[in-house]
Scaffold this motif. Sequence first.
Motif, PDB file in Angstrom:
ATOM      1  N   PHE A  64       0.822  -1.212   0.000  1.00  0.00           N
ATOM      2  CA  PHE A  64       0.000   0.000   0.000  1.00  0.00           C
ATOM      3  C   PHE A  64       0.856   1.262   0.000  1.00  0.00           C
ATOM      4  CE2 PHE A  64      -3.355  -2.852   1.994  1.00  0.00           C
ATOM      5  CZ  PHE A  64      -3.969  -3.085   0.772  1.00  0.00           C
ATOM      6  N   THR A  65       1.994   1.210   0.668  1.00  0.00           N
ATOM      7  CA  THR A  65       2.901   2.365   0.646  1.00  0.00           C
ATOM      8  C   THR A  65       3.445   2.583  -0.756  1.00  0.00           C
ATOM      9  OG1 THR A  65       3.505   1.984   2.967  1.00  0.00           O
ATOM     10  CG2 THR A  65       4.994   3.351   1.656  1.00  0.00           C
ATOM     11  N   VAL A  66       3.858   1.511  -1.417  1.00  0.00           N
ATOM     12  CA  VAL A  66       4.391   1.623  -2.789  1.00  0.00           C
ATOM     13  C   VAL A  66       3.312   2.136  -3.745  1.00  0.00           C
ATOM     14  CG1 VAL A  66       5.221   0.248  -4.753  1.00  0.00           C
ATOM     15  CG2 VAL A  66       6.245  -0.051  -2.500  1.00  0.00           C
ATOM     16  N   LEU A  67       2.095   1.641  -3.612  1.00  0.00           N
ATOM     17  CA  LEU A  67       1.014   2.105  -4.483  1.00  0.00           C
ATOM     18  C   LEU A  67       0.724   3.587  -4.271  1.00  0.00           C
ATOM     19  CD1 LEU A  67      -1.414  -0.950  -4.356  1.00  0.00           C
ATOM     20  CD2 LEU A  67       0.076  -0.254  -6.232  1.00  0.00           C
ATOM     21  N   CYS A  68       0.712   4.023  -3.027  1.00  0.00           N
ATOM     22  CA  CYS A  68       0.498   5.454  -2.753  1.00  0.00           C
ATOM     23  C   CYS A  68       1.642   6.292  -3.327  1.00  0.00           C
ATOM     24  CB  CYS A  68       0.371   5.692  -1.251  1.00  0.00           C
ATOM     25  SG  CYS A  68      -1.181   5.090  -0.551  1.00  0.00           S
ATOM     26  N   LEU A  69       2.870   5.814  -3.179  1.00  0.00           N
ATOM     27  CA  LEU A  69       4.012   6.541  -3.733  1.00  0.00           C
ATOM     28  C   LEU A  69       3.964   6.576  -5.262  1.00  0.00           C
ATOM     29  CD1 LEU A  69       6.875   5.345  -1.364  1.00  0.00           C
ATOM     30  CD2 LEU A  69       5.817   7.620  -1.462  1.00  0.00           C
ATOM     31  N   ALA A  70       3.448   5.511  -5.870  1.00  0.00           N
ATOM     32  CA  ALA A  70       3.307   5.501  -7.338  1.00  0.00           C
ATOM     33  C   ALA A  70       2.324   6.578  -7.779  1.00  0.00           C
ATOM     34  CB  ALA A  70       2.842   4.125  -7.818  1.00  0.00           C
ATOM     35  N   TRP A  71       1.213   6.722  -7.059  1.00  0.00           N
ATOM     36  CA  TRP A  71       0.247   7.770  -7.411  1.00  0.00           C
ATOM     37  C   TRP A  71       0.834   9.160  -7.186  1.00  0.00           C
ATOM     38  CZ3 TRP A  71      -3.293   7.027 -10.689  1.00  0.00           C
ATOM     39  CH2 TRP A  71      -3.968   5.808 -10.773  1.00  0.00           C
ATOM     40  N   ALA A  72       1.591   9.323  -6.106  1.00  0.00           N
ATOM     41  CA  ALA A  72       2.229  10.619  -5.850  1.00  0.00           C
ATOM     42  C   ALA A  72       3.250  10.937  -6.950  1.00  0.00           C
ATOM     43  CB  ALA A  72       2.902  10.614  -4.473  1.00  0.00           C
ATOM     44  N   ARG A  90      -3.148   9.260 -19.251  1.00  0.00           N
ATOM     45  CA  ARG A  90      -4.237   8.306 -19.005  1.00  0.00           C
ATOM     46  C   ARG A  90      -3.749   6.861 -19.101  1.00  0.00           C
ATOM     47  NH1 ARG A  90      -9.523  11.080 -21.778  1.00  0.00           N
ATOM     48  NH2 ARG A  90      -9.305  13.038 -20.650  1.00  0.00           N
ATOM     49  N   VAL A  91      -2.832   6.604 -20.005  1.00  0.00           N
ATOM     50  CA  VAL A  91      -2.276   5.256 -20.132  1.00  0.00           C
ATOM     51  C   VAL A  91      -1.523   4.885 -18.856  1.00  0.00           C
ATOM     52  CG1 VAL A  91      -0.602   3.834 -21.388  1.00  0.00           C
ATOM     53  CG2 VAL A  91      -2.158   5.328 -22.650  1.00  0.00           C
ATOM     54  N   ILE A  92      -0.701   5.799 -18.364  1.00  0.00           N
ATOM     55  CA  ILE A  92       0.071   5.538 -17.149  1.00  0.00           C
ATOM     56  C   ILE A  92      -0.867   5.336 -15.955  1.00  0.00           C
ATOM     57  CG2 ILE A  92       1.708   6.543 -15.508  1.00  0.00           C
ATOM     58  CD1 ILE A  92       3.038   7.884 -17.971  1.00  0.00           C
ATOM     59  N   ALA A  93      -1.861   6.207 -15.818  1.00  0.00           N
ATOM     60  CA  ALA A  93      -2.814   6.076 -14.706  1.00  0.00           C
ATOM     61  C   ALA A  93      -3.557   4.745 -14.786  1.00  0.00           C
ATOM     62  CB  ALA A  93      -3.796   7.237 -14.719  1.00  0.00           C
ATOM     63  N   ALA A  94      -3.938   4.340 -15.983  1.00  0.00           N
ATOM     64  CA  ALA A  94      -4.659   3.074 -16.139  1.00  0.00           C
ATOM     65  C   ALA A  94      -3.789   1.890 -15.731  1.00  0.00           C
ATOM     66  CB  ALA A  94      -5.128   2.915 -17.584  1.00  0.00           C
ATOM     67  N   TRP A  95      -2.507   1.919 -16.087  1.00  0.00           N
ATOM     68  CA  TRP A  95      -1.621   0.819 -15.711  1.00  0.00           C
ATOM     69  C   TRP A  95      -1.356   0.801 -14.210  1.00  0.00           C
ATOM     70  CZ3 TRP A  95      -1.294  -3.358 -18.252  1.00  0.00           C
ATOM     71  CH2 TRP A  95      -1.435  -3.352 -19.636  1.00  0.00           C
ATOM     72  N   ILE A  96      -1.243   1.980 -13.585  1.00  0.00           N
ATOM     73  CA  ILE A  96      -1.095   2.010 -12.122  1.00  0.00           C
ATOM     74  C   ILE A  96      -2.346   1.423 -11.477  1.00  0.00           C
ATOM     75  CG2 ILE A  96      -0.901   3.476 -10.074  1.00  0.00           C
ATOM     76  CD1 ILE A  96       0.761   5.429 -11.765  1.00  0.00           C
ATOM     77  N   LEU A 136     -10.269   0.162 -18.724  1.00  0.00           N
ATOM     78  CA  LEU A 136      -9.795   1.545 -18.768  1.00  0.00           C
ATOM     79  C   LEU A 136      -8.419   1.644 -19.421  1.00  0.00           C
ATOM     80  CD1 LEU A 136     -11.014   2.795 -15.276  1.00  0.00           C
ATOM     81  CD2 LEU A 136     -11.945   3.411 -17.520  1.00  0.00           C
ATOM     82  N   ALA A 137      -7.561   0.667 -19.165  1.00  0.00           N
ATOM     83  CA  ALA A 137      -6.229   0.667 -19.790  1.00  0.00           C
ATOM     84  C   ALA A 137      -6.343   0.488 -21.306  1.00  0.00           C
ATOM     85  CB  ALA A 137      -5.358  -0.440 -19.184  1.00  0.00           C
ATOM     86  N   LEU A 138      -7.200  -0.414 -21.726  1.00  0.00           N
ATOM     87  CA  LEU A 138      -7.383  -0.615 -23.166  1.00  0.00           C
ATOM     88  C   LEU A 138      -7.974   0.626 -23.829  1.00  0.00           C
ATOM     89  CD1 LEU A 138      -8.694  -4.297 -23.142  1.00  0.00           C
ATOM     90  CD2 LEU A 138      -6.418  -3.488 -23.820  1.00  0.00           C
ATOM     91  N   ARG A 139      -8.924   1.258 -23.143  1.00  0.00           N
ATOM     92  CA  ARG A 139      -9.518   2.485 -23.682  1.00  0.00           C
ATOM     93  C   ARG A 139      -8.483   3.610 -23.750  1.00  0.00           C
ATOM     94  NH1 ARG A 139     -14.376   5.462 -20.686  1.00  0.00           N
ATOM     95  NH2 ARG A 139     -12.696   6.701 -19.857  1.00  0.00           N
TER      96      ARG A 139
END
Length: 160
Positions: A64-72, A90-96, A136-139
Amino acid sequence: MTDEPRLSAQDMIEHLAPVLSLRVRIRAVTTLLAGAAGAVLVGTLWWSEPGPLPGRTQVAFALFTVLCLAWAAYGGWLLTRRVPLFATDRVIAAWIGLAASLATTALVTVVAVQRGTGAGLALAVGGLFAAVALALALRAHARRAALLRRMHELTGGEER
């Protein structure tokens, strides 16, 4: 004939498109702050837990810490862009989002199996989240490809 300098189609596109619209800047700042706040919150909870934690709890806190840091990091990256993104954001956000849903599903499923409550519900809910994230990633990829095709048509295939 005039002696005015001619702009390429790419130059025209860059002059027409704002570097970052207000909406994109607000989204970037919100993502940066939410990710940083989440990392601080999860990190503080992890650090403040008394005694040694079980291995799966350590993994959950780290995930969860890594995921939060990825969004930051994503929010920070988005704020620093000075060129048209052509939906790369949008592509990067979808993959995250897809990575987060898959990792969370895996972790919750492992915990459910270890507790003996069965993996069915965890896999069903996690699978639903992962399916939405994949869609969402495909879109996002399709939108980016369409924008790049359009740019290519407007520029006549010229490269910068």
